[in-house]
Motif scaffolding. Structure first.
Motif, mmCIF file in Angstrom:
data_model
loop_
_atom_site.group_PDB
_atom_site.id
_atom_site.type_symbol
_atom_site.label_atom_id
_atom_site.label_comp_id
_atom_site.label_asym_id
_atom_site.label_seq_id
_atom_site.Cartn_x
_atom_site.Cartn_y
_atom_site.Cartn_z
ATOM 1 N N ASN A 151 -61.999 -19.822 -28.349
ATOM 2 C CA ASN A 151 -63.110 -19.357 -29.159
ATOM 3 C C ASN A 151 -62.633 -18.295 -30.149
ATOM 4 O O ASN A 151 -61.560 -17.715 -29.976
ATOM 5 N N GLU A 167 -65.259 -19.288 -22.259
ATOM 6 C CA GLU A 167 -65.951 -18.636 -21.157
ATOM 7 C C GLU A 167 -65.950 -19.536 -19.922
ATOM 8 O O GLU A 167 -65.845 -20.763 -20.031
ATOM 9 N N GLU A 170 -68.095 -22.605 -20.046
ATOM 10 C CA GLU A 170 -67.573 -23.637 -20.938
ATOM 11 C C GLU A 170 -66.474 -24.442 -20.245
ATOM 12 O O GLU A 170 -66.389 -25.665 -20.384
ATOM 13 N N SER A 211 -79.744 -26.411 -39.136
ATOM 14 C CA SER A 211 -79.495 -25.569 -37.965
ATOM 15 C C SER A 211 -78.373 -26.126 -37.110
ATOM 16 O O SER A 211 -77.772 -25.415 -36.296
ATOM 17 N N THR A 216 -75.775 -31.244 -32.593
ATOM 18 C CA THR A 216 -75.370 -30.702 -31.304
ATOM 19 C C THR A 216 -75.939 -31.536 -30.163
ATOM 20 O O THR A 216 -75.250 -31.833 -29.179
ATOM 21 N N THR A 233 -68.007 -28.966 -36.781
ATOM 22 C CA THR A 233 -69.255 -28.293 -37.143
ATOM 23 C C THR A 233 -69.072 -27.237 -38.220
ATOM 24 O O THR A 233 -68.119 -26.451 -38.190
ATOM 25 N N THR A 237 -76.495 -22.523 -36.784
ATOM 26 C CA THR A 237 -77.110 -21.449 -36.001
ATOM 27 C C THR A 237 -77.200 -21.818 -34.530
ATOM 28 O O THR A 237 -77.355 -20.946 -33.680
ATOM 29 N N VAL A 238 -77.116 -23.098 -34.212
ATOM 30 C CA VAL A 238 -77.162 -23.561 -32.826
ATOM 31 C C VAL A 238 -75.759 -23.555 -32.251
ATOM 32 O O VAL A 238 -74.807 -24.014 -32.885
ATOM 33 N N ARG A 239 -75.626 -23.052 -31.043
ATOM 34 C CA ARG A 239 -74.313 -22.962 -30.391
ATOM 35 C C ARG A 239 -73.772 -24.353 -30.107
ATOM 36 O O ARG A 239 -74.509 -25.238 -29.662
ATOM 37 N N PRO A 240 -72.482 -24.587 -30.325
ATOM 38 C CA PRO A 240 -71.896 -25.904 -30.035
ATOM 39 C C PRO A 240 -72.029 -26.251 -28.559
ATOM 40 O O PRO A 240 -72.086 -25.355 -27.703
ATOM 41 N N GLU A 242 -70.972 -27.441 -24.783
ATOM 42 C CA GLU A 242 -69.800 -27.225 -23.954
ATOM 43 C C GLU A 242 -69.232 -28.585 -23.542
ATOM 44 O O GLU A 242 -69.906 -29.596 -23.569
#
Length: 398
Positions: A151, A167, A170, A211, A216, A233, A237-240, A242
């Motif tokens: 990351n 993390e 993830e 977004s 995703t 990506t 604004t949206v987290r990728p 896992e």
């Protein structure tokens, strides 16, 4: 989720080794057993006692453990696991893997194993970006080694950039993905998502609104059916999701390069809102207001990634799916787009402000294929993604 799975966890020497303690607990929470291997450098950051106590198993540390080696313990250890996880994987350990070195227990296990290997890199940003490291990463990927992370973010050394270990959650998701046995198992699928940002100067850019939520969701649904997903990506604004390979990009040119680098693939889904134009000569300095009036911006056309991939003679995915965000004459415009781009399917939707779809949690799409237009009812974006993923699985199986 991981009940009955046996994970061999190799803990390298880096500040991120402390996350391995949490990773052990998270893997056990999912039902897995963990056999830990701690490198000499790893012992500088976490103690064998703490690792052993959390794992509920002895820590393997020395290649020349005479009791174990009487039965060729390093060979048995390397092959008894369902998956080998290296976390953190330092630049040194990655280099050893790529070059086939075996001068300690960890590197010997990795060379002797015929078990799948998942690597979570962790290192200084300069080390990660160094040409030698990137060559080693490319070699390992070509050998079939899977990666999760790294990351981008702040580091213990005070620098910022890619190199932070993924993390624990993830990594657990990536581990779980290795054991999924769905209809897309063994299939490699590229998914693009989010907007692209085309710089005007160092602080300004032009972009399409996105977004990244639908892209995703598609990547997550394909992952859940067992696919190996490469998720390219833009700055969404949206987290990728896992458990997929995330390739972050900014501009359309970067996205095109990332997509081409990810090929060959069995399918490609282009859900990104790529800007049609970029500033031909972006300024390397912030543009200032001037008494001479507004600055003149000259635009250049961005590459048409969907069309480029659809018309490839080599490495064209077996199924190419595009998206069409329309505000009027949705079916007609999307049908024309499918023919113009040369893709197999188009997922079209009406993004007029009255629909509330743009930026919302729901979508209402029409699937355009060579057999016509199929209207789907309005549903959550994850449900749309699940239905599309099942269609893709059926098409690739036919």
């Amino acid at each position: 989720m991981l009940a009955g799975k046996h994970i061999l966890l190799i803990i390298g020497g880096g500040i991120a080794a402390y996350k391995a303690l949490e990773l052990i607990r998270r893997l056990q929470d999912q039902g897995a057993s963990v056999a830990p291997v701690l490198t000499k450098a790893g012992e500088e950051f976490v103690t064998p006692l703490s690792v052993s106590a959390l794992a509920g198993a002895p820590v393997h540390r020395d290649l020349f453990d005479l009791t174990a080696e009487a039965e060729m313990g390093h060979i048995q250890l390397s092959r008894s696991a369902d998956l080998v996880v290296v976390a953190p994987a330092t630049a040194d350990l990655v280099a050893k893997m790529a070059q086939g070195l075996a001068n300690d227990l960890a590197s010997t296990l990795l060379l002797a194993t015929d078990t799948p290997v998942l690597v979570a890199p962790a290192m200084n940003v300069r080390m990660w970006e160094h040409a030698a490291t990137q060559r080693n990463i490319a070699t390992l990927k070509a050998d079939g080694i899977r990666f999760v992370g790294p990351n981008a973010g702040g580091m213990a050394c005070g620098e910022f950039g890619p190199g932070r270990m993924a993390e624990p959650d993830e990594i657990v998701a990536a581990v779980a993905a290795e054991f999924r046995d769905g209809p897309l198992s063994g299939k490699r699928i590229v998914v693009t998502s989010g907007p692209t940002h085309e710089p005007i100067d160092p602080v300004r850019y032009i972009a399409n609104s996105s977004s990244g939520a639908q892209g995703t969701a598609v990547a997550r649904a394909l992952r859940d059916l067992g696919a190996e997903v490469v998720f390219v990506t833009g700055p969404a604004t949206v987290r990728p999701p896992e458990g997929v390979e995330v390739v972050p990009v900014e501009s359309a040119l970067e996205m095109q390069a990332a997509v081409e680098a990810a090929l060959p693939a069995d399918a490609a889904v282009f859900a990104a809102a790529v800007a049609d134009w970029r500033v031909a000569s972006a300024s390397d300095r912030k543009l200032k207001k001037s008494k001479d009036g507004l600055p003149t911006l000259e635009f250049a056309e961005n590459p048409d990634i969907l069309k480029t991939v659809s018309h490839m003679t080599a490495n064209r995915p077996g199924l190419v799916v595009g998206f069409a965000a329309e505000t009027n004459d949705v079916v007609d415009n999307a049908t024309a787009k499918r023919l113009r781009k040369g893709c197999d399917w188009i997922v079209a939707n009406d993004v007029s402000p009255a629909t509330g779809i743009m930026g919302g949690s729901e979508n209402a799409v029409i699937l355009i294929t060579d057999t016509g237009a199929e209207e789907w009812p309005r549903m959550a974006k994850q449900e749309v993604a699940g239905k599309l993923a099942n269609r893709i699985a059926a098409a690739l199986d036919s």
